[in-house]
Scaffold this active site. Structure first.
Site, PDB file in Angstrom:
ATOM      1  N   HIS A   1       0.835  -1.209   0.000  1.00 45.59           N
ATOM      2  CA  HIS A   1       0.000   0.000   0.000  1.00 45.59           C
ATOM      3  C   HIS A   1       0.871   1.262   0.000  1.00 45.59           C
ATOM      4  CE1 HIS A   1      -3.109  -2.619   2.319  1.00 45.59           C
ATOM      5  NE2 HIS A   1      -3.514  -2.541   1.070  1.00 45.59           N
TER       6      HIS A   1
ATOM      7  N   LYS B   1     -15.957  -7.220   5.394  1.00 44.35           N
ATOM      8  CA  LYS B   1     -15.079  -8.318   5.823  1.00 44.35           C
ATOM      9  C   LYS B   1     -14.698  -8.075   7.273  1.00 44.35           C
ATOM     10  CE  LYS B   1     -11.287  -6.161   3.203  1.00 44.35           C
ATOM     11  NZ  LYS B   1     -10.343  -6.361   2.123  1.00 44.35           N
TER      12      LYS B   1
ATOM     13  N   ARG C   1      -2.631  -6.458  -8.141  1.00 41.17           N
ATOM     14  CA  ARG C   1      -1.655  -7.549  -8.028  1.00 41.17           C
ATOM     15  C   ARG C   1      -1.901  -8.558  -9.153  1.00 41.17           C
ATOM     16  NH1 ARG C   1      -3.094  -8.106  -1.923  1.00 41.17           N
ATOM     17  NH2 ARG C   1      -4.912  -7.291  -2.960  1.00 41.17           N
TER      18      ARG C   1
ATOM     19  N   SER D   1      -2.983  -7.732   3.206  1.00 39.11           N
ATOM     20  CA  SER D   1      -3.234  -7.548   4.643  1.00 39.11           C
ATOM     21  C   SER D   1      -3.701  -8.862   5.257  1.00 39.11           C
ATOM     22  CB  SER D   1      -4.301  -6.476   4.867  1.00 39.11           C
ATOM     23  OG  SER D   1      -3.875  -5.239   4.368  1.00 39.11           O
TER      24      SER D   1
HETATM   25  P1  ADP Z   1      -9.949  -3.329  -0.283  1.00 39.32           P
HETATM   26  O1  ADP Z   1     -10.688  -3.999   0.824  1.00 39.32           O
HETATM   27  O2  ADP Z   1     -10.617  -2.086  -0.792  1.00 39.32           O
HETATM   28  O3  ADP Z   1      -9.506  -4.231  -1.397  1.00 39.32           O
HETATM   29  P2  ADP Z   1      -7.213  -3.290   0.634  1.00 39.32           P
HETATM   30  O4  ADP Z   1      -6.714  -2.615   1.841  1.00 39.32           O
HETATM   31  O5  ADP Z   1      -7.140  -4.780   0.611  1.00 39.32           O
HETATM   32  O6  ADP Z   1      -8.669  -2.735   0.452  1.00 39.32           O
HETATM   33  O7  ADP Z   1      -6.453  -2.748  -0.647  1.00 39.32           O
HETATM   34  C1  ADP Z   1      -6.560  -1.406  -1.045  1.00 39.32           C
HETATM   35  C2  ADP Z   1      -6.004  -1.273  -2.457  1.00 39.32           C
HETATM   36  O8  ADP Z   1      -4.616  -1.577  -2.452  1.00 39.32           O
HETATM   37  C3  ADP Z   1      -6.630  -2.228  -3.478  1.00 39.32           C
HETATM   38  O9  ADP Z   1      -6.697  -1.558  -4.729  1.00 39.32           O
HETATM   39  C4  ADP Z   1      -5.658  -3.370  -3.540  1.00 39.32           C
HETATM   40  O10 ADP Z   1      -5.710  -4.058  -4.783  1.00 39.32           O
HETATM   41  C5  ADP Z   1      -4.349  -2.608  -3.376  1.00 39.32           C
HETATM   42  N1  ADP Z   1      -3.289  -3.466  -2.844  1.00 39.32           N
HETATM   43  C6  ADP Z   1      -3.324  -4.270  -1.771  1.00 39.32           C
HETATM   44  N2  ADP Z   1      -2.152  -4.895  -1.586  1.00 39.32           N
HETATM   45  C7  ADP Z   1      -1.336  -4.484  -2.592  1.00 39.32           C
HETATM   46  C8  ADP Z   1       0.014  -4.776  -2.982  1.00 39.32           C
HETATM   47  N3  ADP Z   1       0.755  -5.651  -2.320  1.00 39.32           N
HETATM   48  N4  ADP Z   1       0.498  -4.162  -4.082  1.00 39.32           N
HETATM   49  C9  ADP Z   1      -0.259  -3.302  -4.783  1.00 39.32           C
HETATM   50  N5  ADP Z   1      -1.534  -2.982  -4.482  1.00 39.32           N
HETATM   51  C10 ADP Z   1      -2.067  -3.562  -3.395  1.00 39.32           C
END
Ligand code: ADP
Length: 159
Positions: free
Chosen positions: A17, A41, A90, A128
């Site tokens: 992130h 979630k 990803r 995460s």
């Molecule tokens: P959400 O529940 O909205 O998917 P996340 O916190 O899981 O929220 O992710 C927020 C954003 O960051 C999403 O667009 C996700 O694809 C991106 N993201 C999460 N992990 C990574 C990573 N390792 N590399 C690039 N983008 C990521």
């Protein structure tokens, strides 16, 4: 001035992130990292904790602001006058979900553009949820999250 919003659950913020936020902050005049308060979630960290962890992780970026929001992302983007929504991609599973969401958001807010950043190769496998699982089992996640996030995770899972 182009304002961009980077929305997500960020439970908690990972190095993946941070990488996306740094790259987006270099491209837009202002980046607002928007922490969704009630994603569909289970959450480990409260909204306040997720905001505090993110603020510390991005404190080196002067044009970045961190806020929490509820309701539709497009509604929040409109409120803060953002023209762009930033997301990270990803693997193909991210693509399908992002594509679906992008089309729905385009219908809801035709003027808002989505810009997706491809993940840094280093963080391709970082999510995460996986980090929470590894951390809960006592595995080492150093380097995959900012140091203060590793401490917060260890505190949550301290037995
Ligand atoms: P959400 O529940 O909205 O998917 P996340 O916190 O899981 O929220 O992710 C927020 C954003 O960051 C999403 O667009 C996700 O694809 C991106 N993201 C999460 N992990 C990574 C990573 N390792 N590399 C690039 N983008 C990521």
């Amino acid at each position: 001035m182009v304002i961009a919003v980077y929305p997500g659950s960020f439970d908690p913020v990972t190095s993946g992130h941070v990488d996306i936020a740094e790259r987006a902050a270099a491209l837009f005049e202002q980046l607002i990292v928007a922490i969704y308060d009630t994603p569909p979630k289970p959450l480990l960290f409260t909204t306040e904790e997720r905001v505090a962890l993110m603020k510390k992780a991005l404190s080196h970026l002067p044009n970045v602001r961190v806020e929490s929001y509820s309701g539709l992302t497009v509604g929040f983007a409109k409120k803060v006058k953002a023209k762009v929504v930033v997301r990270g991609l990803r693997m193909s599973s991210d693509f399908e979900r992002e594509f679906e969401m992008a089309l729905m958001n385009k219908k809801l807010a035709p003027d808002l553009e989505l810009i997706c950043f491809m993940t840094n190769l280093e963080y391709e496998f970082v999510s995460s949820s996986l980090l929470k699982e590894v951390s809960s089992l006592g595995g080492c996640i150093d380097g995959l999250v900012p140091d203060h996030v590793a401490v917060a995770l260890r505190d949550k899972f301290r037995r």
